[in-house]
Every structure is written in C-alpha cells, then in structure tokens.
Design an enzyme around this catalytic site. Structure first.
Site, PDB file in Angstrom:
ATOM      1  CB  SER A   1       4.483  -9.215   1.643  1.00 35.56           C
ATOM      2  OG  SER A   1       3.800  -8.552   2.712  1.00 35.56           O
TER       3      SER A   1
ATOM      4  CE1 TYR B   1       0.113  -0.805 -14.820  1.00 30.69           C
ATOM      5  CE2 TYR B   1       2.411  -1.434 -15.015  1.00 30.69           C
ATOM      6  CZ  TYR B   1       1.081  -1.779 -14.948  1.00 30.69           C
ATOM      7  OH  TYR B   1       0.731  -3.107 -15.005  1.00 30.69           O
TER       8      TYR B   1
ATOM      9  NE  ARG C   1      -3.204  -6.904  -7.291  1.00 28.51           N
ATOM     10  CZ  ARG C   1      -2.954  -6.442  -8.501  1.00 28.51           C
ATOM     11  NH1 ARG C   1      -1.883  -5.710  -8.709  1.00 28.51           N
ATOM     12  NH2 ARG C   1      -3.752  -6.705  -9.512  1.00 28.51           N
ATOM     13  N   GLY C   2       0.603  -7.874  -1.646  1.00 27.76           N
ATOM     14  CA  GLY C   2       1.225  -7.651  -0.345  1.00 27.76           C
ATOM     15  C   GLY C   2       0.650  -8.510   0.761  1.00 27.76           C
TER      16      GLY C   2
ATOM     17  CG  LEU D   1       4.736 -11.602  -2.830  1.00 23.21           C
ATOM     18  CD1 LEU D   1       5.758 -10.630  -2.258  1.00 23.21           C
ATOM     19  CD2 LEU D   1       4.849 -12.958  -2.133  1.00 23.21           C
TER      20      LEU D   1
END
Length: 338
Positions: free
Chosen positions: A219, A63, A215-216, A213
């Site tokens: 959300s 990362y 990846r959004g 979620l």
C-alpha cells in the site's frame, strides 16, 4: 493525474460469467481480520464505490459471522439490485469465539449456507457463489453439482471457485461452467502464473485477484513500527514478521521510486500492475475507507508502458517476497499451492 478518477471499464468474468466492473471491492476488512472497522465509514465507502461505477462486491458468509453480508444489505438499501454483482464465499466454519473449525462444502452445507446468505442479504439470488477453499473431504464435483442445482433453481447466477489448483479447475469445469477463480495475485504473490493461470485461460475462467496490495504491504502506508492488534491476522502472517518485513518493505521502497516517476502512489502502481496481467484479471481492492478507495480508483488512470512494467518488475522481481503469504496451517489448506 486527473482529480476525478476514471470510472472502471466493464468486463465479463470469464467467458460465461456476469458483466461487471473491471475493478471490484473486497469487503472482508469491513467486518473481520484486519482489526476494528467503522461501520458508518464502511457503508459510505461502499456507496462511494457504487457511485464511481464499481459494481462487483465480494463478501463471505463467515466474514464477521454474517456481519459482512448484513453490512452489504444495509449499504444497498435504495439501490437497484440488478446493477450490483454480489460474489459470496462459503464453507469456512467458525465458533462463537471467532475461532476456525475447518471447512464444509458438502452439498447439504452448501445449500444451507446459501439460504442464510440470501436472508442476510435480503435478495433472491447471488450473482457468483463459491466455496472459499477446497474441502478435502468432499469431491469438488459434489460441491459444484450442488451449486449447479441452485443455479437451475434461480438462487445462484454463476459458479466461482477460490484458491484451487489446475486439476481441480478442470474437474469442476467438467461439471458446470465456472465464471471465475478468486485467488491471491500481486507483485509479491505470483505462483498462479506457472500452471493455474494458463489452465484458467484454456477453460475460459476469469481471475478475480484479491490481496493485490499483499494485505497492505504494497500500500505504501505500512511501516516497520506499526503495531498490529490482536484481532488482525497479519500479526501471524510470515510476511509481516521480523526480517521478512524489513526485506519486504525494502521492495516497497524500490517500487515507490518507480511509482513516483509515473506520478502515482505505490498502491496505484501495484494495482495497475495486476490489472495489466490481462483483460480476464479483475483486481479486488480491500479499501475500508473512502480515502483509500479514492487512491485505489486512481490506479485506473495509471497506464503502464512496456518500459514501466519492466521497471516495476525490476523493483519487485518475481519470487522476491520474504515469507509465505499465510502461516503454515493456512498454506496447507490451499489447493492452489500444491
């Protein structure tokens, strides 16, 4: 809902893993793959999570090519290391242009990667160490065997896996106890329920669920007009493209109606649904900011009844997601989807 969210309960990852919080913080987006992030805000978010009782911190050595581990080290300055459970993924190879070069989970690469991880984290051990994907060129027995040697030497406390299938779970567990399987699990991604989850439970392997979620998407904050930056991998994700996005956002709006009836946000309902899957399932939330973390922590106060669960699943039925969770090349790397 209470203004101060409930602290996460304590749990154990599987039958052999560490005791940790029943909600974890995924750190990837603080360094990579979701576009630019604010480093000071990222550290403040980690501090807020720790102060709220979230002790499971999930990172990966790739990362940001080590940046995420260095960030976590900085955030843990002055904290009691033994109160934090650090989960690290390894194996993904990247070039100086940030490109992906494949995977290497050979015994030598496994041990070398850990050496660099320990130096970046400034710690003498990792709580859970796991290959990010199954290396197609290395038998899982060899990878797990190498980590088992690191466990015996005291550099690793527990062995985890990520995105592997049922057969691989069995083969790995025959070499050394596996604490948990990290795998995507959300209302939009439920393929593990057919075979992987039952086998994990048979073997006493816990689930740390990422992408709760989606990846959004789940959300409640995403919209069809949102621009996706060049460094945001969602620009290549099938679920965020064209008609797929339109259909998926319609599911979100259906979920919003159910969530609001409970006095919850869409994100809180989605996280609470994952948490409801069992005491052996620990959601990892990828909050990059304190306000998003606070919202995620609010899911701990959302108690879904049987009727609520039925309403949630009617809003987002199993298999209703439009598009795969990764592009075709990435899907091909998932042993869990074979």
């Amino acid at each position: 809902m209470p203004t101060t969210p409930t602290a996460p309960a304590r749990t154990t990852l599987g039958t052999t893993g560490p005791e940790t919080s029943a909600l974890g913080l995924g750190l990837m987006g603080m360094s990579d793959l979701y576009g630019p992030a604010d480093e000071a805000e990222s550290i403040a978010t980690i501090h807020a999570a720790l102060d709220a009782g979230v002790t499971l911190m999930d990172t990966g050595d790739f990362y940001g090519m080590g940046h995420n581990e260095l960030l976590l080290h900085e955030a843990l300055r002055g904290r009691d290391r033994e109160t934090v459970q650090i989960s690290v993924k390894f194996g993904a190879q990247r070039g100086p242009d940030n490109g992906w070069l494949g995977y290497d989970a050979s015994p030598a690469a496994t041990k070398s990667a850990l050496a660099y991880t320990l130096r970046r984290l400034r710690t003498d051990h990792v709580d859970v160490y796991r290959p990010a994907r199954l290396d197609p060129d290395v038998p899982i027995e060899e990878t797990v065997g190498a980590i088992a040697e690191l466990v015996k030497a005291g550099y690793v406390r527990h062995i985890g896996l990520s995105e592997v299938g049922a057969e691989t779970l069995r083969r790995a567990a025959a070499v050394h106890p596996i604490s948990d399987l990290q795998i995507e699990y959300s209302l939009l991604s439920r393929s593990l329920e057919a075979e992987v989850l039952p086998v994990a439970r048979e073997l006493g392997i816990g689930i740390t669920a990422y992408g709760v979620l989606s990846r959004g998407l789940l959300s409640g904050h995403w919209n069809a007009d949102r621009e996706i930056g060049a460094s945001d991998f969602r620009g290549h994700s099938p679920r965020f493209q064209g008609e797929n996005l339109t259909r998926n956002l319609a599911l979100v709006e259906a979920l919003r109606s159910v969530a609001e009836a409970k006095g919850a946000t869409v994100a809180q309902a989605a996280i609470a649904w994952v948490a409801s899957r069992g005491a052996d399932v620990v959601p990892l939330v990828g909050a990059r900011r304190r306000d998003r973390l606070a919202e995620a922590l609010g899911s701990l106060d959302v108690h879904l009844t049987a009727a609520d669960l039925a309403a949630v699943e009617a809003a987002v039925p199993e298999g209703s997601a439009a598009g795969d969770r990764y592009a075709a090349a990435q899907m091909a790397m998932l042993d869990s989807e074979r």
